[in-house]
Design an enzyme around this catalytic site. Sequence first.
Site, PDB file in Angstrom:
ATOM      1  N   ASP A 172       0.840  -1.205   0.000  1.00 30.47           N
ATOM      2  CA  ASP A 172       0.000   0.000   0.000  1.00 30.47           C
ATOM      3  C   ASP A 172       0.872   1.251   0.000  1.00 30.47           C
ATOM      4  O   ASP A 172       2.033   1.213   0.418  1.00 30.47           O
ATOM      5  CB  ASP A 172      -0.892   0.031   1.240  1.00 30.47           C
ATOM      6  CG  ASP A 172      -1.867  -1.128   1.262  1.00 30.47           C
ATOM      7  OD1 ASP A 172      -2.183  -1.656   0.185  1.00 30.47           O
ATOM      8  OD2 ASP A 172      -2.296  -1.510   2.371  1.00 30.47           O
TER       9      ASP A 172
HETATM   10  N1  URA Z   1      -1.236  -5.983   3.835  1.00 26.60           N
HETATM   11  C1  URA Z   1      -1.753  -4.744   3.809  1.00 26.60           C
HETATM   12  O1  URA Z   1      -2.826  -4.509   4.344  1.00 26.60           O
HETATM   13  N2  URA Z   1      -1.069  -3.773   3.163  1.00 26.60           N
HETATM   14  C2  URA Z   1       0.139  -3.982   2.579  1.00 26.60           C
HETATM   15  O2  URA Z   1       0.728  -3.044   2.041  1.00 26.60           O
HETATM   16  C3  URA Z   1       0.674  -5.278   2.633  1.00 26.60           C
HETATM   17  C4  URA Z   1      -0.032  -6.262   3.273  1.00 26.60           C
END
Ligand code: URA
Length: 240
Positions: A110
């Site tokens: 993310d």
């Molecule tokens: N899980 C998440 O919620 N976000 C990420 O960036 C990676 C794993």
Amino acid sequence: MQLQDILFSQGFGTRRVCAGLIQQGRVSVDRQPVTDAAAEFEAAGLRFAVGGVEWEYHEKAYLLLHKPAGTECSRKPSAYPSIYTLLPPPLRQRPQKAATQGVQAVGRLDQDTTGMLLLTDDGQFIHRMSSPRHHVPKVYEVTAKHAVDERQIGRLLEGVVLDDDPRLVRAAACELAGERLLRLTLTEGKYHQVKRMIAAVGNRVEGLHRSRIGGLALPADLAPGQWRWLSPADLALLEP
Ligand code: URA
């Protein structure tokens, strides 16, 4: 392999551009300028310089990036700079190989997640690292909004149901590293998986950092925004 083909394969532009760089005297091998675009070299391990910048030939690119916060893993980001802007132009421009679009991230993190991100132009490697069947463990350091209790840890280990799948999603390991700090190991990579699992046990993610993939940990000396080539020893740790 001809020098112009070596440069082309490494992302220095079209064959014509690469031939031009060589003919203009901008390319050197062993510190000696080479102006014959068709000069033959053994590509494996070749070190050369283009415009004074040192480069080493890699048949395939395997990279480790320390993803900083506020970057998107998309080539066409919507709100934040793309992680691809952190790579030097040759790595962004390497020619496309079968089933890949040049160098691309192995899975996505993310925008606000930091830590280990692998990139490659090897489509089979991407498949092996991302396929749930291969169970490559990924370790996340989670900062939660509220104190984490044993009941939440137990539920993460037993499995929680996320909104897009009736099957239980389990953490392969989960340990408390501080009152609000969790170290969570997952072997799948569903969309927003950590954030949704933590929400499913009644807490909330405030910070997320990926610290390990398989047997390879994020090196302490690789600062956010920096990248490096993965060595054969690193690759062996990723795929024992
Ligand atoms: N899980 C998440 O919620 N976000 C990420 O960036 C990676 C794993």
